[in-house]
Design a protein around this motif. Structure first.
Motif, PDB file in Angstrom:
ATOM      1  N   GLY A  16       1.908  37.720 -36.360  1.00 45.44           N
ATOM      2  CA  GLY A  16       2.575  38.682 -35.811  1.00 45.44           C
ATOM      3  C   GLY A  16       3.912  38.976 -36.513  1.00 45.44           C
ATOM      4  N   ASN A  17       4.806  39.641 -35.920  1.00 43.52           N
ATOM      5  CA  ASN A  17       6.107  40.108 -36.470  1.00 43.52           C
ATOM      6  C   ASN A  17       6.959  38.916 -37.127  1.00 43.52           C
ATOM      7  N   ILE A  18       7.179  37.906 -36.272  1.00 49.69           N
ATOM      8  CA  ILE A  18       7.947  36.691 -36.856  1.00 49.69           C
ATOM      9  C   ILE A  18       7.110  35.899 -37.884  1.00 49.69           C
ATOM     10  N   GLY A  19       5.679  35.905 -37.640  1.00 46.51           N
ATOM     11  CA  GLY A  19       4.876  35.139 -38.894  1.00 46.51           C
ATOM     12  C   GLY A  19       4.965  35.962 -39.971  1.00 46.51           C
ATOM     13  N   GLN A  20       5.127  37.282 -39.821  1.00 53.01           N
ATOM     14  CA  GLN A  20       5.221  38.084 -41.229  1.00 53.01           C
ATOM     15  C   GLN A  20       6.521  37.830 -41.957  1.00 53.01           C
ATOM     16  N   VAL A  21       7.715  37.566 -41.101  1.00 52.29           N
ATOM     17  CA  VAL A  21       8.863  37.277 -41.685  1.00 52.29           C
ATOM     18  C   VAL A  21       8.819  35.914 -42.535  1.00 52.29           C
ATOM     19  N   PRO A  44      -8.413  39.788 -37.427  1.00 52.70           N
ATOM     20  CA  PRO A  44      -8.221  40.993 -38.331  1.00 52.70           C
ATOM     21  C   PRO A  44      -6.738  40.873 -38.852  1.00 52.70           C
ATOM     22  N   LEU A  45      -5.886  40.597 -37.798  1.00 52.60           N
ATOM     23  CA  LEU A  45      -4.415  40.604 -38.504  1.00 52.60           C
ATOM     24  C   LEU A  45      -3.987  39.686 -39.424  1.00 52.60           C
ATOM     25  N   ALA A  46      -4.592  38.291 -39.082  1.00 53.01           N
ATOM     26  CA  ALA A  46      -4.452  37.102 -40.109  1.00 53.01           C
ATOM     27  C   ALA A  46      -4.959  37.275 -41.506  1.00 53.01           C
ATOM     28  N   GLU A  47      -6.157  38.169 -41.599  1.00 53.60           N
ATOM     29  CA  GLU A  47      -6.758  38.585 -42.558  1.00 53.60           C
ATOM     30  C   GLU A  47      -6.120  39.462 -43.380  1.00 53.60           C
ATOM     31  N   GLN A  48      -5.408  40.403 -42.635  1.00 57.00           N
ATOM     32  CA  GLN A  48      -4.397  41.558 -43.202  1.00 57.00           C
ATOM     33  C   GLN A  48      -3.412  40.855 -43.908  1.00 57.00           C
ATOM     34  N   ARG A  49      -2.720  39.964 -43.228  1.00 56.36           N
ATOM     35  CA  ARG A  49      -1.835  39.374 -43.814  1.00 56.36           C
ATOM     36  C   ARG A  49      -2.044  38.385 -45.110  1.00 56.36           C
ATOM     37  N   ALA A  50      -3.073  37.876 -45.090  1.00 59.31           N
ATOM     38  CA  ALA A  50      -3.579  37.044 -46.233  1.00 59.31           C
ATOM     39  C   ALA A  50      -3.837  37.744 -47.355  1.00 59.31           C
ATOM     40  N   ARG A  51      -4.198  39.029 -47.212  1.00 58.23           N
ATOM     41  CA  ARG A  51      -4.349  40.221 -48.311  1.00 58.23           C
ATOM     42  C   ARG A  51      -3.145  40.621 -48.791  1.00 58.23           C
ATOM     43  N   GLU A  52      -2.086  40.690 -47.875  1.00 56.09           N
ATOM     44  CA  GLU A  52      -0.666  41.265 -48.306  1.00 56.09           C
ATOM     45  C   GLU A  52      -0.016  40.193 -49.123  1.00 56.09           C
ATOM     46  N   ARG A 301      29.739  39.553 -44.306  1.00 55.48           N
ATOM     47  CA  ARG A 301      28.822  39.137 -45.080  1.00 55.48           C
ATOM     48  C   ARG A 301      29.006  39.551 -46.628  1.00 55.48           C
ATOM     49  N   PRO A 302      28.739  38.690 -47.574  1.00 54.89           N
ATOM     50  CA  PRO A 302      28.652  39.138 -48.912  1.00 54.89           C
ATOM     51  C   PRO A 302      27.905  40.287 -49.307  1.00 54.89           C
ATOM     52  N   GLU A 303      28.269  41.060 -50.389  1.00 51.02           N
ATOM     53  CA  GLU A 303      27.437  42.062 -50.851  1.00 51.02           C
ATOM     54  C   GLU A 303      25.993  41.729 -51.236  1.00 51.02           C
ATOM     55  N   ASN A 304      25.981  40.683 -51.795  1.00 50.18           N
ATOM     56  CA  ASN A 304      24.448  40.118 -52.396  1.00 50.18           C
ATOM     57  C   ASN A 304      23.849  39.000 -51.621  1.00 50.18           C
ATOM     58  N   ASP A 305      24.281  39.093 -50.513  1.00 52.53           N
ATOM     59  CA  ASP A 305      23.893  37.566 -49.778  1.00 52.53           C
ATOM     60  C   ASP A 305      22.498  37.638 -49.546  1.00 52.53           C
ATOM     61  N   GLU A 306      21.887  36.446 -49.966  1.00 45.73           N
ATOM     62  CA  GLU A 306      20.272  36.447 -49.809  1.00 45.73           C
ATOM     63  C   GLU A 306      19.698  36.381 -48.556  1.00 45.73           C
ATOM     64  N   GLY A 307      20.621  36.012 -47.440  1.00 50.74           N
ATOM     65  CA  GLY A 307      20.011  36.446 -45.960  1.00 50.74           C
ATOM     66  C   GLY A 307      19.962  34.664 -45.141  1.00 50.74           C
ATOM     67  N   GLU A 308      19.967  34.818 -44.107  1.00 55.41           N
ATOM     68  CA  GLU A 308      19.855  33.703 -43.412  1.00 55.41           C
ATOM     69  C   GLU A 308      18.545  33.057 -43.348  1.00 55.41           C
ATOM     70  N   ARG A 309      17.459  34.014 -43.194  1.00 54.29           N
ATOM     71  CA  ARG A 309      16.190  33.554 -43.208  1.00 54.29           C
ATOM     72  C   ARG A 309      15.744  32.643 -44.535  1.00 54.29           C
ATOM     73  N   LEU A 310      16.301  33.082 -45.607  1.00 52.40           N
ATOM     74  CA  LEU A 310      15.755  32.532 -46.917  1.00 52.40           C
ATOM     75  C   LEU A 310      16.754  31.140 -46.928  1.00 52.40           C
ATOM     76  N   ARG A 311      17.895  31.291 -46.419  1.00 55.16           N
ATOM     77  CA  ARG A 311      18.532  29.649 -46.509  1.00 55.16           C
ATOM     78  C   ARG A 311      17.870  28.973 -45.380  1.00 55.16           C
ATOM     79  N   LEU A 312      17.321  29.164 -44.335  1.00 62.36           N
ATOM     80  CA  LEU A 312      16.692  28.521 -43.296  1.00 62.36           C
ATOM     81  C   LEU A 312      15.250  27.972 -43.863  1.00 62.36           C
ATOM     82  N   SER A 313      14.548  28.840 -44.746  1.00 59.87           N
ATOM     83  CA  SER A 313      13.626  28.452 -45.300  1.00 59.87           C
ATOM     84  C   SER A 313      13.647  27.410 -46.214  1.00 59.87           C
ATOM     85  N   ARG A 314      14.608  27.259 -47.161  1.00 57.04           N
ATOM     86  CA  ARG A 314      15.080  26.491 -48.139  1.00 57.04           C
ATOM     87  C   ARG A 314      15.520  25.320 -47.556  1.00 57.04           C
TER      88      ARG A 314
END
Length: 378
Positions: A16-21, A44-52, A301-314
């Motif tokens: 869903g939404n958060i999984g897509q994030v 079907p939603l999982a299959e759609q995300r897999a293609r995306e 927030r800096p102009e070119n901030d990579e975002g909190e979600r990317l920092r969390l993932s890393r």
């Protein structure tokens, strides 16, 4: 497997939404990881995300993801009631786990996850992304340096004027969500405020919750699709005072719907002996007094901030590779769930609730397993 020499393989439960994030952010770290498997209750939603996202495998069930030999780490992005069973199963299967907030439906389920994490040598991290926003990171650094002195009180909240999500769906069913705005957005503000305060230990709670809009089908927001044949049995506003072991206090106020002048922006105010700090959305301030004059330093927030979600993932990937404890570990998720339970209990009884942690700390950062989750109404 030596994960320092090859990409970490990720399986995602929930498309869903958060999984897509999560798919979007981890896909940006292709040199460090690869998403190999995805599943969802609605295949079907999982299959759609897999293609995306070019994910090679769609699993028929969460169990297939958890037990897959092509998965090293599992991301759990499903309704709250399923967090505990899936997180525990993944840990027991030898997988690392990133679980969405709140960590569990309630304190007992959170305790079960925490105990499973203590038995495992795998990483368990709670996805509290607000810890990774740029302005809170600056404020936290100042707190750690002692620039604000002792944080003796704080105030945090998130007032939504008209924002009840998915009326009648799992969002508004107590047995599936665990609560309304308190556990939905309140958990973010509780976790962030405690983190910025330096992680003091909550010991008592006094709170109240109110359901004035949802039962009348008012205050409906744009998030999620309503199910008008469904149920609304959660609150739409909550307020609480939380006292810490060191004597400091935290006031928490959140709503999905309320008649007040609000810009729907989350906020934290820290008040320290040497200075203060304010976080409000993408901006903030450091506040001090020098030479008998009030001084303010603006934060943004800096102009070119990579975002909190990317920092969390890393950070999650780094914890797996280096075997280090996450900045938002299982204990942080347990803390939030225990406090949230106490607020609901205090509202029900009209009394203060004392948290009985049953945990002792022998060395800084070392927690000895004990009995969590008990509360005494006084």
């Amino acid at each position: 497997m030596n994960q320092s020499k090859q990409r970490i393989r990720i399986g995602i439960i929930g498309a869903g939404n958060i999984g897509q994030v999560h798919m979007r952010e981890f896909s940006k770290l292709a040199e460090e990881c690869e998403i190999t498997t995805v599943t969802d209750l609605y295949l079907p939603l999982a299959e759609q995300r897999a293609r995306e996202f070019g994910i090679p495998h769609v699993a028929g069930t969460p169990e297939e993801v958890i037990n897959s030999p092509r998965v090293d780490a599992v991301i759990i992005g499903v309704p709250n009631q399923f967090h505990a069973s899936l997180a525990i199963a993944a840990l027991e299967a030898g997988k690392h786990v990133l679980v969405e907030k709140p960590m569990a439906l309630n304190g007992q389920a959170a305790r079960d996850i925490w105990e499973a994490s203590q038995r495992s040598d795998r990483t368990l991290m709670v996805a509290h992304q607000m810890r990774w926003e740029s302005v809170p990171m600056i404020i936290r650094e100042q707190v750690e340096r002692g620039e604000l002195g002792r944080i003796y009180t704080a105030k945090t909240g998130w007032y939504r004027r008209k924002g009840i999500p998915g009326w009648g769906t799992w969002f508004t069913r107590m047995n599936e969500s665990g609560g309304g705005p308190l556990i939905d957005i309140g958990v973010h503000m509780l976790d962030l405020a405690l983190f910025l305060m330096g992680n003091p230990k909550p010991v008592s709670v006094y709170g109240s919750t109110y359901g004035e809009f949802g039962p009348k089908r008012k205050g409906i927001g744009t998030w999620g699709k309503p199910d008008w044949t469904g149920v609304y049995d959660v609150e739409d506003l909550a307020t609480a005072m939380i006292k810490m072991e060191d004597g400091s206090t935290l006031t928490l106020e959140v709503s999905w719907a309320v008649h007040m002048d609000t810009d729907n922006t989350p906020f934290v105010h820290l008040m320290g002996t040497e200075g203060g700090a304010t976080y409000r959305g993408a901006t903030g301030k450091l506040l001090m007094e020098k030479f008998d004059r009030p001084l303010e330093t603006l934060l943004a927030r800096p102009e070119n901030d990579e975002g909190e979600r990317l920092r969390l993932s890393r950070h999650f990937l780094s914890c797996i590779r280096e075997g280090k404890e996450p900045i938002s570990p299982a204990l942080s998720g347990l803390t939030s769930n225990l406090v949230l339970d106490a607020i609901y209990e205090s509202s029900r009884t009209g009394h203060e609730v004392i948290l009985d942690w049953g945990v002792t700390e022998s060395q800084p950062g070392e927690v000895i397993q004990g009995e969590f989750g008990k509360a005494e109404v006084v």
